[in-house]
Design an enzyme around this catalytic site. Structure first.
Site, PDB file in Angstrom:
ATOM      1  N   ASP A   1     -16.194  -2.794 -39.785  1.00 45.13           N
ATOM      2  CA  ASP A   1     -15.745  -1.514 -39.450  1.00 45.13           C
ATOM      3  C   ASP A   1     -15.992  -1.079 -37.897  1.00 45.13           C
ATOM      4  O   ASP A   1     -16.592   0.009 -37.728  1.00 45.13           O
ATOM      5  CB  ASP A   1     -16.941  -0.647 -40.617  1.00 45.13           C
ATOM      6  CG  ASP A   1     -16.553  -0.993 -41.754  1.00 45.13           C
ATOM      7  OD1 ASP A   1     -15.343  -1.146 -42.166  1.00 45.13           O
ATOM      8  OD2 ASP A   1     -17.606  -0.617 -42.844  1.00 45.13           O
TER       9      ASP A   1
ATOM     10  N   MET B   1     -12.898  -5.357 -50.582  1.00 43.81           N
ATOM     11  CA  MET B   1     -14.282  -5.422 -50.416  1.00 43.81           C
ATOM     12  C   MET B   1     -14.936  -6.512 -49.871  1.00 43.81           C
ATOM     13  O   MET B   1     -15.756  -7.270 -50.396  1.00 43.81           O
ATOM     14  CB  MET B   1     -15.027  -5.118 -51.704  1.00 43.81           C
ATOM     15  CG  MET B   1     -14.514  -3.479 -52.398  1.00 43.81           C
ATOM     16  SD  MET B   1     -14.661  -2.203 -51.105  1.00 43.81           S
ATOM     17  CE  MET B   1     -16.421  -2.090 -51.318  1.00 43.81           C
ATOM     18  N   ARG B   2     -14.305  -7.086 -48.764  1.00 40.89           N
ATOM     19  CA  ARG B   2     -14.558  -8.327 -48.410  1.00 40.89           C
ATOM     20  C   ARG B   2     -14.364  -8.267 -46.755  1.00 40.89           C
ATOM     21  O   ARG B   2     -13.508  -7.526 -46.304  1.00 40.89           O
ATOM     22  CB  ARG B   2     -13.739  -9.416 -48.828  1.00 40.89           C
ATOM     23  CG  ARG B   2     -14.127 -10.102 -50.076  1.00 40.89           C
ATOM     24  CD  ARG B   2     -13.250 -11.268 -50.514  1.00 40.89           C
ATOM     25  NE  ARG B   2     -13.719 -11.318 -51.818  1.00 40.89           N
ATOM     26  CZ  ARG B   2     -14.768 -12.055 -52.113  1.00 40.89           C
ATOM     27  NH1 ARG B   2     -15.546 -12.635 -51.345  1.00 40.89           N
ATOM     28  NH2 ARG B   2     -15.296 -11.933 -53.574  1.00 40.89           N
TER      29      ARG B   2
ATOM     30  N   SER C   1     -12.141   7.485 -41.727  1.00 44.49           N
ATOM     31  CA  SER C   1     -11.416   6.776 -40.433  1.00 44.49           C
ATOM     32  C   SER C   1     -10.364   5.510 -40.910  1.00 44.49           C
ATOM     33  O   SER C   1     -10.581   5.002 -41.982  1.00 44.49           O
ATOM     34  CB  SER C   1     -12.493   5.928 -39.579  1.00 44.49           C
ATOM     35  OG  SER C   1     -13.334   6.807 -39.568  1.00 44.49           O
TER      36      SER C   1
ATOM     37  N   GLY D   1      -7.397   1.088 -56.433  1.00 46.66           N
ATOM     38  CA  GLY D   1      -6.367   1.058 -55.800  1.00 46.66           C
ATOM     39  C   GLY D   1      -5.627   2.616 -55.927  1.00 46.66           C
ATOM     40  O   GLY D   1      -4.419   2.716 -55.788  1.00 46.66           O
ATOM     41  N   SER D   2      -6.252   3.434 -55.837  1.00 42.18           N
ATOM     42  CA  SER D   2      -5.906   4.870 -55.723  1.00 42.18           C
ATOM     43  C   SER D   2      -5.175   4.811 -54.241  1.00 42.18           C
ATOM     44  O   SER D   2      -4.195   5.652 -54.156  1.00 42.18           O
ATOM     45  CB  SER D   2      -6.795   5.989 -55.871  1.00 42.18           C
ATOM     46  OG  SER D   2      -7.794   5.876 -54.701  1.00 42.18           O
ATOM     47  N   ASN D   3      -5.765   4.106 -53.169  1.00 40.13           N
ATOM     48  CA  ASN D   3      -4.976   4.355 -51.867  1.00 40.13           C
ATOM     49  C   ASN D   3      -3.632   3.454 -51.970  1.00 40.13           C
ATOM     50  O   ASN D   3      -2.651   3.740 -51.310  1.00 40.13           O
ATOM     51  CB  ASN D   3      -5.972   3.947 -50.769  1.00 40.13           C
ATOM     52  CG  ASN D   3      -6.853   4.821 -50.644  1.00 40.13           C
ATOM     53  OD1 ASN D   3      -6.369   5.857 -49.804  1.00 40.13           O
ATOM     54  ND2 ASN D   3      -8.306   5.008 -51.235  1.00 40.13           N
TER      55      ASN D   3
ATOM     56  N   HIS E   1     -11.736   3.335 -43.996  1.00 41.43           N
ATOM     57  CA  HIS E   1     -13.256   3.357 -44.313  1.00 41.43           C
ATOM     58  C   HIS E   1     -13.366   4.947 -44.323  1.00 41.43           C
ATOM     59  O   HIS E   1     -13.230   5.785 -43.745  1.00 41.43           O
ATOM     60  CB  HIS E   1     -13.780   2.707 -43.156  1.00 41.43           C
ATOM     61  CG  HIS E   1     -15.372   2.839 -43.370  1.00 41.43           C
ATOM     62  ND1 HIS E   1     -16.037   1.855 -44.100  1.00 41.43           N
ATOM     63  CD2 HIS E   1     -16.410   3.452 -42.772  1.00 41.43           C
ATOM     64  CE1 HIS E   1     -17.283   2.149 -44.301  1.00 41.43           C
ATOM     65  NE2 HIS E   1     -17.594   2.832 -43.421  1.00 41.43           N
TER      66      HIS E   1
ATOM     67  N   LYS F   1     -14.118 -19.392 -47.021  1.00 42.09           N
ATOM     68  CA  LYS F   1     -13.181 -18.263 -46.959  1.00 42.09           C
ATOM     69  C   LYS F   1     -12.134 -18.589 -46.246  1.00 42.09           C
ATOM     70  O   LYS F   1     -11.019 -17.928 -46.412  1.00 42.09           O
ATOM     71  CB  LYS F   1     -14.049 -17.218 -46.051  1.00 42.09           C
ATOM     72  CG  LYS F   1     -13.582 -15.668 -46.157  1.00 42.09           C
ATOM     73  CD  LYS F   1     -14.419 -14.626 -45.355  1.00 42.09           C
ATOM     74  CE  LYS F   1     -15.348 -14.000 -46.196  1.00 42.09           C
ATOM     75  NZ  LYS F   1     -15.854 -12.911 -45.550  1.00 42.09           N
TER      76      LYS F   1
ATOM     77  N   ASN G   1      -7.900  -1.127 -41.508  1.00 37.69           N
ATOM     78  CA  ASN G   1      -8.481  -0.859 -42.564  1.00 37.69           C
ATOM     79  C   ASN G   1      -8.978   0.700 -42.623  1.00 37.69           C
ATOM     80  O   ASN G   1      -8.979   1.740 -41.940  1.00 37.69           O
ATOM     81  CB  ASN G   1     -10.069  -1.606 -42.376  1.00 37.69           C
ATOM     82  CG  ASN G   1     -11.096  -1.319 -43.294  1.00 37.69           C
ATOM     83  OD1 ASN G   1     -10.685  -1.507 -44.626  1.00 37.69           O
ATOM     84  ND2 ASN G   1     -12.164  -0.974 -43.106  1.00 37.69           N
TER      85      ASN G   1
HETATM   86  C1  GRF Z   1     -11.758   4.052 -50.595  1.00 37.71           C
HETATM   87  O1  GRF Z   1     -12.682   4.732 -50.397  1.00 37.71           O
HETATM   88  C2  GRF Z   1     -11.743   3.113 -49.205  1.00 37.71           C
HETATM   89  O2  GRF Z   1     -12.213   4.200 -48.023  1.00 37.71           O
HETATM   90  C3  GRF Z   1     -12.894   2.387 -49.080  1.00 37.71           C
HETATM   91  O3  GRF Z   1     -12.666   1.778 -50.549  1.00 37.71           O
HETATM   92  C4  GRF Z   1     -12.373   2.691 -51.394  1.00 37.71           C
HETATM   93  C5  GRF Z   1     -11.007   2.371 -52.131  1.00 37.71           C
HETATM   94  O4  GRF Z   1     -10.427   3.250 -52.987  1.00 37.71           O
HETATM   95  N1  GRF Z   1     -12.669   1.207 -48.164  1.00 37.71           N
HETATM   96  P1  GRF Z   1      -9.138   2.641 -54.042  1.00 37.71           P
HETATM   97  O5  GRF Z   1      -9.219   1.307 -54.684  1.00 37.71           O
HETATM   98  O6  GRF Z   1      -8.200   2.899 -53.009  1.00 37.71           O
HETATM   99  O7  GRF Z   1      -9.162   3.767 -55.131  1.00 37.71           O
END
Ligand code: GRF
Length: 190
Positions: free
Chosen positions: A146, A91-92, A137, A16-18, A110, A68, A108
């Protein structure tokens, strides 16, 4: 007149760093409310990050649903209405059910310069290919993995002697800059 804040749902599965970069961005705080974190991995660190910020979570175990489509229906019920869905390390692969029933934009993040290196381990794929320019991207989500329209990309130069670990960190730093910028643009345009 101040515009109403947009409601955004963020889907994530891991660190969850993003998510954190989006939640802590001062400019974004002016224009959006994260109405829900959606997480398919109970106990993932991203859940604690949301809870410590007072953000509502919908955390579920896919195996508790028959299909799903069934858990995506539960997600939709939990999040709607939202103006934007952001997949940030979710991751799905989203199914046609979600794409048909959710009418708003979905983006998304990527970690490759799409169309190169779709799918898992994109940074490792670029590293092993020996690319000197490696990037990320942000794209719209469609029914193919993607493959939706790219909104923005950013890249860095990767010296031959850089380790995969250092490269991965620099790619993540780039993500934390680009994703909030793109989200801000999408929410404030038009
Ligand atoms: C990121 O590298 C993103 O591009 C990919 O999964 C990773 C998620 O990292 N889809 P985080 O959980 O946000 O740290």
């Amino acid at each position: 007149m101040t515009q109403a804040k947009k409601r955004v749902a963020i889907f994530a599965s891991g660190t969850g760093s993003n998510f954190q970069a989006l939640a802590d961005d001062d400019r974004l705080k002016e224009v959006m409310t994260i109405s829900k974190l959606v997480c398919d991995k109970p106990g993932a660190p991203v859940v604690a990050k949301a809870q410590s910020r007072g953000i509502d979570c919908f955390v579920f175990s896919p195996k508790e649903y028959a299909s799903k489509a069934e858990f995506e229906a539960a997600i939709l019920e939990a999040i709607e209405p939202v103006d934007l869905i952001i997949l940030a390390g979710y991751m799905r692969i989203v199914s046609p059910y979600l794409l048909e029933h959710y009418k708003g934009p979905m983006i998304n993040l990527h970690p490759s310069l799409l169309p190169k290196y779709k799918g898992v381990d994109a940074i490792g794929q670029a590293y092993r290919a020996g690319d000197s320019e490696i990037g990320i991207s942000v794209h719209y989500v469609n029914e193919e993995l993607d493959s939706g329209q790219v909104i923005a990309q950013a890249s860095l130069q990767h010296p031959r002697d850089e380790s995969l670990e250092d490269l991965t960190q620099r790619i993540h730093d780039l993500e934390h800059e680009l994703l909030p910028q793109v989200v801000y643009q999408l929410l404030t345009q038009a």
